[in-house]
Motif scaffolding. Structure first.
Motif, mmCIF file in Angstrom:
data_model
loop_
_atom_site.group_PDB
_atom_site.id
_atom_site.type_symbol
_atom_site.label_atom_id
_atom_site.label_comp_id
_atom_site.label_asym_id
_atom_site.label_seq_id
_atom_site.Cartn_x
_atom_site.Cartn_y
_atom_site.Cartn_z
ATOM 1 N N ALA A 1 58.737 101.985 12.484
ATOM 2 C CA ALA A 1 59.524 101.648 13.671
ATOM 3 C C ALA A 1 58.646 101.683 14.919
ATOM 4 O O ALA A 1 58.795 100.861 15.819
ATOM 5 C CB ALA A 1 60.690 102.622 13.810
ATOM 6 N N GLY A 2 57.704 102.633 14.966
ATOM 7 C CA GLY A 2 56.809 102.717 16.113
ATOM 8 C C GLY A 2 55.899 101.514 16.222
ATOM 9 O O GLY A 2 55.637 101.024 17.321
ATOM 10 N N VAL B 1 56.542 98.459 15.103
ATOM 11 C CA VAL B 1 57.366 97.318 15.501
ATOM 12 C C VAL B 1 57.632 97.360 17.005
ATOM 13 O O VAL B 1 57.510 96.353 17.704
ATOM 14 C CB VAL B 1 58.691 97.314 14.720
ATOM 15 N N ASP B 2 57.974 98.548 17.498
ATOM 16 C CA ASP B 2 58.232 98.701 18.928
ATOM 17 C C ASP B 2 56.983 98.380 19.743
ATOM 18 O O ASP B 2 57.056 97.674 20.760
ATOM 19 C CB ASP B 2 58.692 100.134 19.202
ATOM 20 N N PHE B 3 55.841 98.864 19.284
ATOM 21 C CA PHE B 3 54.590 98.597 19.996
ATOM 22 C C PHE B 3 54.250 97.110 19.967
ATOM 23 O O PHE B 3 53.769 96.560 20.960
ATOM 24 C CB PHE B 3 53.445 99.405 19.375
ATOM 25 N N ILE C 1 56.273 94.562 19.910
ATOM 26 C CA ILE C 1 57.113 93.825 20.859
ATOM 27 C C ILE C 1 56.604 94.022 22.283
ATOM 28 O O ILE C 1 56.461 93.065 23.054
ATOM 29 C CB ILE C 1 58.582 94.276 20.751
ATOM 30 N N ARG C 2 56.326 95.265 22.638
ATOM 31 C CA ARG C 2 55.844 95.550 23.996
ATOM 32 C C ARG C 2 54.467 94.938 24.233
ATOM 33 O O ARG C 2 54.179 94.434 25.326
ATOM 34 C CB ARG C 2 55.817 97.056 24.237
ATOM 35 N N GLN D 1 64.897 94.356 14.834
ATOM 36 C CA GLN D 1 63.658 94.626 15.544
ATOM 37 C C GLN D 1 62.444 94.007 14.862
ATOM 38 O O GLN D 1 61.516 93.547 15.540
ATOM 39 C CB GLN D 1 63.446 96.143 15.679
ATOM 40 N N ASP D 2 62.438 93.966 13.526
ATOM 41 C CA ASP D 2 61.282 93.378 12.847
ATOM 42 C C ASP D 2 61.211 91.877 13.079
ATOM 43 O O ASP D 2 60.127 91.311 13.257
ATOM 44 C CB ASP D 2 61.294 93.711 11.358
ATOM 45 N N ALA E 1 59.995 91.408 16.627
ATOM 46 C CA ALA E 1 58.557 91.649 16.726
ATOM 47 C C ALA E 1 57.767 90.435 16.253
ATOM 48 O O ALA E 1 56.803 90.008 16.904
ATOM 49 C CB ALA E 1 58.174 92.886 15.914
ATOM 50 N N TYR F 1 64.161 92.388 24.166
ATOM 51 C CA TYR F 1 63.781 93.718 23.706
ATOM 52 C C TYR F 1 64.775 94.776 24.173
ATOM 53 O O TYR F 1 65.208 95.635 23.393
ATOM 54 C CB TYR F 1 62.372 94.034 24.204
ATOM 55 N N ASP G 1 51.761 105.684 26.292
ATOM 56 C CA ASP G 1 52.577 106.356 25.275
ATOM 57 C C ASP G 1 52.053 107.759 24.994
ATOM 58 O O ASP G 1 52.832 108.712 24.875
ATOM 59 C CB ASP G 1 52.582 105.539 23.978
#
Length: 318
Positions: free
Chosen positions: A28-29, A31-33, A35-36, A158-159, A162, A230, A274
């Motif tokens: 999850a981390g 995927v989040d990274f 996107i950002r 989220q995936d 991303a 996002y 982060d």
């Protein structure tokens, strides 16, 4: 040849993420990274078209980031637009805004250009705060943003978001790379280095700079769309001066003269942010100190420094 090589690199980036997805190494981390990174990397790349190629430092680039986010969110909330159509319309609206503002700003140069772009950005930010019925004011765009699936892509996941964000980043990077390699890009660099000589040769300083301004604003608008997807909304901070400042810091960290420099700077900036946020409450203070040490110590971006050092070593080899 250049287009094929750039396309191959872009495809390789997407394949790496897809492999992580199917081999179970994705988290999850990550995927989040992703996107950002795609969002802010695209914002930094678009701004560097002005700074690195045209020699125009814009302090108000966040205006187009915010415009893209709010335009897309408002269009999707009507329920009458598909995601691709709303993205295209939001980018078109952002391009129009950049055209209007750019027509006034690019006639100036250096510090006057920088502060006029900042003034327009703060004007848009104030409009967002005051037009509560449309934008939600300081609470941001309320009600969320619908994300109906299209072509098998579900951006509510989220995936999928991303992968879509990375696709937008690499496609935009390839497009920007080709723009810089074209005669238009060569003309921009000539205008940056010696505008008087370029004008003597028949190049229109105003038209070339305005075109670069609109292109940069359009890609920043696309980055704003990704950010609105996002967070499933849009907020005044998207159009605030600090967002422009972060993009400039990313470029300074990675490098101005190397095309991938802003992406390297974006990755470093996000990872530092982060890590410091997880360690201390005073993340702004410590992040600022680290950035100052890197920038003042190297006096250029990390990728600029690495490429210059590598070329120097090659030149010294017998």
């Amino acid at each position: 040849m250049g287009f094929g090589r750039d396309s191959a690199i872009a495809l390789a980036v997407l394949l790496v993420f897809i492999l992580l997805e199917f081999t179970g190494l994705r988290s999850a981390g990550l995927v989040d990274f992703a996107i950002r990174f795609a969002t802010f990397g695209l914002l930094a790349l678009s701004l560097n078209l002005l700074i690195g190629s045209a020699g125009l430092v814009s302090f108000g680039h966040a205006a187009y980031f915010g415009m893209g986010a709010y335009s897309f969110g408002l269009l999707m909330q009507t329920g009458a637009w598909s995601v691709p159509a709303a993205i295209l319309a939001a980018v078109a609206m952002t391009a129009l805004l950049a055209l209007v503002i750019g027509a006034l700003c690019v006639r100036l140069s250096e510090i006057y250009f920088a502060f006029l772009t900042l003034a327009f950005q703060m004007l848009l930010h104030s409009l967002i705060l005051s037009w509560i019925g449309l934008t939600g004011g300081d609470q941001g765009l309320m009600g969320g943003i619908p994300k109906p699936p299209f072509l098998g892509v579900d951006l509510a996941r989220q995936d999928h978001l991303a992968a879509f964000s990375l696709f937008c980043l690499v496609a935009s990077a390839v497009a920007l790379r080709q723009i810089l390699r074209s005669p238009f890009g060569a003309a921009l660099r000539m205008l940056r280095d010696n505008p008087d000589r370029a004008a003597f040769l028949g190049l229109s300083v105003f038209r070339y700079r305005l075109a670069a301004f609109v292109i940069a604003g359009s890609f920043a608008g696309l980055a704003g769309v990704l950010m609105s997807l996002y967070v499933s909304g849009a907020f005044p901070s998207f159009a605030f001066w600090t967002t422009s400042g972060e993009a400039i810091f990313m470029i300074m960290l990675g490098g101005v003269s190397v095309f991938l420099g802003p992406l390297v700077g974006t990755a470093i900036f996000l990872m530092l942010n982060d890590w410091i946020t997880a360690v201390t409450e005073h993340h702004g203070l410590f992040l600022g100190i680290i950035l100052l040490i890197i920038v003042l110590g190297l006096r250029k971006g990390l990728l600029d420094f690495a490429v210059e050092h590598w070329r120097a070593r090659r030149g010294n080899q017998p």
